[in-house]
Write a protein that holds these residues in place. Structure first.
Motif, PDB file in Angstrom:
ATOM      1  N   ARG A 105       6.750 -17.207  45.179  1.00 34.45           N
ATOM      2  CA  ARG A 105       7.422 -18.503  45.013  1.00 34.45           C
ATOM      3  C   ARG A 105       6.827 -19.278  43.846  1.00 34.45           C
ATOM      4  NH1 ARG A 105       7.371 -17.997  50.696  1.00 34.45           N
ATOM      5  NH2 ARG A 105       9.489 -17.542  51.438  1.00 34.45           N
ATOM      6  N   GLY A 106       5.535 -19.095  43.598  1.00 29.59           N
ATOM      7  CA  GLY A 106       4.876 -19.782  42.494  1.00 29.59           C
ATOM      8  C   GLY A 106       5.315 -19.310  41.110  1.00 29.59           C
ATOM      9  N   ASP A 107       6.076 -18.211  41.065  1.00 28.89           N
ATOM     10  CA  ASP A 107       6.599 -17.733  39.781  1.00 28.89           C
ATOM     11  C   ASP A 107       7.835 -18.516  39.353  1.00 28.89           C
ATOM     12  OD1 ASP A 107       6.014 -14.258  40.764  1.00 28.89           O
ATOM     13  OD2 ASP A 107       4.646 -15.754  39.912  1.00 28.89           O
ATOM     14  N   SER A 108       8.360 -19.346  40.232  1.00 26.01           N
ATOM     15  CA  SER A 108       9.549 -20.143  39.903  1.00 26.01           C
ATOM     16  C   SER A 108       9.240 -21.078  38.743  1.00 26.01           C
ATOM     17  CB  SER A 108       9.998 -20.944  41.123  1.00 26.01           C
ATOM     18  OG  SER A 108      10.377 -20.098  42.181  1.00 26.01           O
ATOM     19  N   ALA A 109      10.022 -20.979  37.698  1.00 24.21           N
ATOM     20  CA  ALA A 109       9.790 -21.751  36.469  1.00 24.21           C
ATOM     21  C   ALA A 109      10.918 -21.428  35.492  1.00 24.21           C
ATOM     22  CB  ALA A 109       8.444 -21.390  35.845  1.00 24.21           C
ATOM     23  N   VAL A 110      10.885 -22.099  34.351  1.00 25.35           N
ATOM     24  CA  VAL A 110      11.766 -21.725  33.237  1.00 25.35           C
ATOM     25  C   VAL A 110      10.950 -20.855  32.290  1.00 25.35           C
ATOM     26  CG1 VAL A 110      13.124 -22.535  31.287  1.00 25.35           C
ATOM     27  CG2 VAL A 110      13.136 -23.826  33.433  1.00 25.35           C
ATOM     28  N   TYR A 111      11.468 -19.688  31.991  1.00 24.86           N
ATOM     29  CA  TYR A 111      10.790 -18.759  31.082  1.00 24.86           C
ATOM     30  C   TYR A 111      11.470 -18.853  29.717  1.00 24.86           C
ATOM     31  CZ  TYR A 111       8.209 -17.091  35.045  1.00 24.86           C
ATOM     32  OH  TYR A 111       7.359 -17.029  36.134  1.00 24.86           O
ATOM     33  N   LEU A 112      10.685 -19.276  28.733  1.00 29.48           N
ATOM     34  CA  LEU A 112      11.199 -19.512  27.385  1.00 29.48           C
ATOM     35  C   LEU A 112      10.734 -18.424  26.434  1.00 29.48           C
ATOM     36  CD1 LEU A 112      10.299 -23.301  27.258  1.00 29.48           C
ATOM     37  CD2 LEU A 112      12.630 -22.419  27.191  1.00 29.48           C
ATOM     38  N   LYS A 129      10.634  -9.325  45.306  1.00 28.89           N
ATOM     39  CA  LYS A 129      11.535  -8.533  44.471  1.00 28.89           C
ATOM     40  C   LYS A 129      11.023  -8.441  43.038  1.00 28.89           C
ATOM     41  CE  LYS A 129      14.856  -7.997  47.589  1.00 28.89           C
ATOM     42  NZ  LYS A 129      15.252  -6.690  48.140  1.00 28.89           N
ATOM     43  N   TYR A 130      11.658  -7.511  42.300  1.00 28.72           N
ATOM     44  CA  TYR A 130      11.340  -7.281  40.887  1.00 28.72           C
ATOM     45  C   TYR A 130      12.421  -7.932  40.026  1.00 28.72           C
ATOM     46  CZ  TYR A 130      11.168  -4.441  36.582  1.00 28.72           C
ATOM     47  OH  TYR A 130      11.130  -4.012  35.288  1.00 28.72           O
ATOM     48  N   VAL A 131      12.016  -8.584  38.931  1.00 27.83           N
ATOM     49  CA  VAL A 131      12.999  -9.188  38.029  1.00 27.83           C
ATOM     50  C   VAL A 131      12.680  -8.831  36.588  1.00 27.83           C
ATOM     51  CG1 VAL A 131      13.556 -11.130  39.544  1.00 27.83           C
ATOM     52  CG2 VAL A 131      11.761 -11.375  37.814  1.00 27.83           C
ATOM     53  N   GLU A 132      13.729  -8.798  35.783  1.00 23.12           N
ATOM     54  CA  GLU A 132      13.597  -8.593  34.343  1.00 23.12           C
ATOM     55  C   GLU A 132      14.313  -9.711  33.623  1.00 23.12           C
ATOM     56  OE1 GLU A 132      13.296  -3.712  33.865  1.00 23.12           O
ATOM     57  OE2 GLU A 132      15.002  -4.815  33.034  1.00 23.12           O
ATOM     58  N   LEU A 133      13.652 -10.293  32.633  1.00 17.98           N
ATOM     59  CA  LEU A 133      14.221 -11.359  31.827  1.00 17.98           C
ATOM     60  C   LEU A 133      14.282 -10.861  30.385  1.00 17.98           C
ATOM     61  CD1 LEU A 133      12.069 -14.309  33.257  1.00 17.98           C
ATOM     62  CD2 LEU A 133      14.136 -13.294  34.224  1.00 17.98           C
ATOM     63  N   ARG A 134      15.435 -11.099  29.757  1.00 20.90           N
ATOM     64  CA  ARG A 134      15.642 -10.530  28.429  1.00 20.90           C
ATOM     65  C   ARG A 134      15.667 -11.601  27.360  1.00 20.90           C
ATOM     66  NH1 ARG A 134      19.158  -6.014  26.016  1.00 20.90           N
ATOM     67  NH2 ARG A 134      19.965  -6.913  24.080  1.00 20.90           N
ATOM     68  N   ASN A 153      -1.276 -12.578  35.751  1.00 23.35           N
ATOM     69  CA  ASN A 153      -1.886 -11.471  36.494  1.00 23.35           C
ATOM     70  C   ASN A 153      -1.126 -10.185  36.175  1.00 23.35           C
ATOM     71  OD1 ASN A 153       0.494 -11.412  38.326  1.00 23.35           O
ATOM     72  ND2 ASN A 153      -0.343 -13.386  38.997  1.00 23.35           N
ATOM     73  N   ASP A 154      -1.529  -9.107  36.804  1.00 26.93           N
ATOM     74  CA  ASP A 154      -0.938  -7.808  36.442  1.00 26.93           C
ATOM     75  C   ASP A 154       0.455  -7.597  37.027  1.00 26.93           C
ATOM     76  OD1 ASP A 154      -2.973  -5.817  38.762  1.00 26.93           O
ATOM     77  OD2 ASP A 154      -1.492  -7.409  39.089  1.00 26.93           O
ATOM     78  N   ARG A 155       1.008  -8.594  37.698  1.00 22.54           N
ATOM     79  CA  ARG A 155       2.410  -8.476  38.121  1.00 22.54           C
ATOM     80  C   ARG A 155       3.355  -8.729  36.948  1.00 22.54           C
ATOM     81  NH1 ARG A 155       4.389 -12.005  40.917  1.00 22.54           N
ATOM     82  NH2 ARG A 155       2.807 -13.653  40.790  1.00 22.54           N
ATOM     83  N   PHE A 156       2.816  -9.338  35.906  1.00 19.92           N
ATOM     84  CA  PHE A 156       3.622  -9.688  34.738  1.00 19.92           C
ATOM     85  C   PHE A 156       3.379  -8.674  33.626  1.00 19.92           C
ATOM     86  CE2 PHE A 156       5.159 -14.072  35.535  1.00 19.92           C
ATOM     87  CZ  PHE A 156       4.517 -14.317  36.731  1.00 19.92           C
ATOM     88  N   PHE A 157       4.480  -8.243  33.002  1.00 20.00           N
ATOM     89  CA  PHE A 157       4.381  -7.288  31.910  1.00 20.00           C
ATOM     90  C   PHE A 157       5.548  -7.530  30.958  1.00 20.00           C
ATOM     91  CE2 PHE A 157       2.573  -3.656  30.029  1.00 20.00           C
ATOM     92  CZ  PHE A 157       3.589  -2.834  29.571  1.00 20.00           C
ATOM     93  N   ALA A 158       5.336  -7.330  29.676  1.00 23.66           N
ATOM     94  CA  ALA A 158       6.421  -7.515  28.716  1.00 23.66           C
ATOM     95  C   ALA A 158       6.410  -6.376  27.712  1.00 23.66           C
ATOM     96  CB  ALA A 158       6.300  -8.860  27.998  1.00 23.66           C
ATOM     97  N   LEU A 165      10.692  -9.379  29.681  1.00 24.11           N
ATOM     98  CA  LEU A 165       9.566  -9.814  30.510  1.00 24.11           C
ATOM     99  C   LEU A 165       9.844  -9.327  31.928  1.00 24.11           C
ATOM    100  CD1 LEU A 165       6.940 -11.534  30.806  1.00 24.11           C
ATOM    101  CD2 LEU A 165       8.431 -13.472  31.354  1.00 24.11           C
ATOM    102  N   LYS A 166       8.893  -8.612  32.480  1.00 22.97           N
ATOM    103  CA  LYS A 166       9.093  -8.001  33.797  1.00 22.97           C
ATOM    104  C   LYS A 166       8.111  -8.605  34.784  1.00 22.97           C
ATOM    105  CE  LYS A 166      10.282  -3.732  31.387  1.00 22.97           C
ATOM    106  NZ  LYS A 166      10.335  -2.267  31.443  1.00 22.97           N
ATOM    107  N   ILE A 167       8.610  -8.990  35.940  1.00 22.94           N
ATOM    108  CA  ILE A 167       7.757  -9.570  36.982  1.00 22.94           C
ATOM    109  C   ILE A 167       7.933  -8.750  38.253  1.00 22.94           C
ATOM    110  CG2 ILE A 167       7.058 -11.649  38.191  1.00 22.94           C
ATOM    111  CD1 ILE A 167       8.638 -13.285  36.129  1.00 22.94           C
ATOM    112  N   GLN A 168       6.841  -8.184  38.731  1.00 26.33           N
ATOM    113  CA  GLN A 168       6.876  -7.386  39.953  1.00 26.33           C
ATOM    114  C   GLN A 168       6.459  -8.250  41.137  1.00 26.33           C
ATOM    115  OE1 GLN A 168       4.022  -4.349  38.746  1.00 26.33           O
ATOM    116  NE2 GLN A 168       5.680  -2.895  38.392  1.00 26.33           N
ATOM    117  N   ARG A 169       6.958  -7.864  42.321  1.00 22.42           N
ATOM    118  CA  ARG A 169       6.541  -8.517  43.573  1.00 22.42           C
ATOM    119  C   ARG A 169       6.503 -10.041  43.412  1.00 22.42           C
ATOM    120  NH1 ARG A 169       2.941  -4.879  42.188  1.00 22.42           N
ATOM    121  NH2 ARG A 169       1.238  -6.404  41.979  1.00 22.42           N
TER     122      ARG A 169
END
Lengths: 115, 117
Positions: free
Chosen positions: A84-91, A17-22, A62-67, A77-81
């Motif tokens: 499981r390894g993307d699981s983390a706290v984004y600060l 899935k795609y997620v956006e963090l603000r 990698n190019d799945r990450f964009f801000a 911060l936008k994360i495509q596709r």
């Protein structure tokens, strides 16, 4: 005054899935940073904005990450596709200008869990 | 490669005693060092910093020492209080490629400090 705020505080998503963090920085702060903190590790630099432009995106995995920071304030911060390894706290952090010796003020983070 | 290392995952001290947290770095380009404190479910909070032109900086109960030749810094908390219990991160900043200067921080893994009443 208001500090750095981040939404959502928690995000659970499924792999692929795609997620956006603000991030809402402190008003007037021109510098904005994104970091990622994995369990048991310190924050790891992702990207730095000075104003609207990304001055350094060398930490993006990698190019799945964009801000973006279109108006020089709020950043997304936008994360495509997601994987499981993307699981983390984004600060997110902000500082008044672009000096190396300025204090960075951190938000509480967004806890991302990819199932 | 871990450019900033905190080799002690945890530290336990008695209230009123001294807490000493250590940090080592490998990158000679680092010339500004910071300590951040983090409580659960909160973001890191700036505690104290030191420039490489100094070997000591003091702020109340907190003192940071820098040994450039050994590429080592330490944070002393005297006297320690139960409210100091948190995760402490060492971080470093320096000039980047092309001589650019901005506040990209490289963090250590953190040390969990527990101060017992």
């Amino acid at each position: 005054g208001a500090g750095v705020s981040q939404t959502p505080s928690n995000k659970v998503t499924e792999k692929g899935k795609y997620v956006e963090l603000r991030c809402d920085p402190i008003s007037g702060h021109t510098a904005l940073y994104w970091y990622r903190q994995s369990l048991g590790q310190g924050p790891e630099f992702l990207i730095y904005f000075q104003g609207t432009g990304a001055a350094d995106d060398s930490g993006l995995p990698n190019d799945r990450f964009f801000a973006v920071r279109p108006e020089g304030s709020v950043s997304t911060l936008k994360i495509q596709r997601t994987e499981r390894g993307d699981s983390a706290v984004y600060l997110c952090a902000s500082s008044p200008g672009q000096g190396r010796k300025e204090t960075q003020y951190f938000g509480p983070g967004t806890r991302l869990l990819v199932l | 490669d871990q450019q900033v290392k905190q080799n002690s995952p945890s530290l336990s001290v008695q209230e009123g005693r001294i807490s000493i947290l250590n940090c080592d770095y490998t990158n000679s380009m680092f010339d500004y060092f910071l300590w951040y404190k983090k409580y659960p479910a909160e973001g890191p909070t700036f505690l104290i910093s030191i420039s490489s032109i100094k070997d000591k900086n003091e702020d109340g109960r907190f003192t940071v020492f820098l040994n450039k030749s050994a590429k080592h810094l330490s944070l002393h908390i005297v006297p320690s209080q139960p409210g100091d219990s948190a995760v402490y991160f060492c971080a470093a900043s320096g000039f980047h490629a092309g001589g650019t200067s901005y506040g990209k921080l490289t963090f250590g893994q953190g040390t969990i400090l527990t101060v017992h009443p």
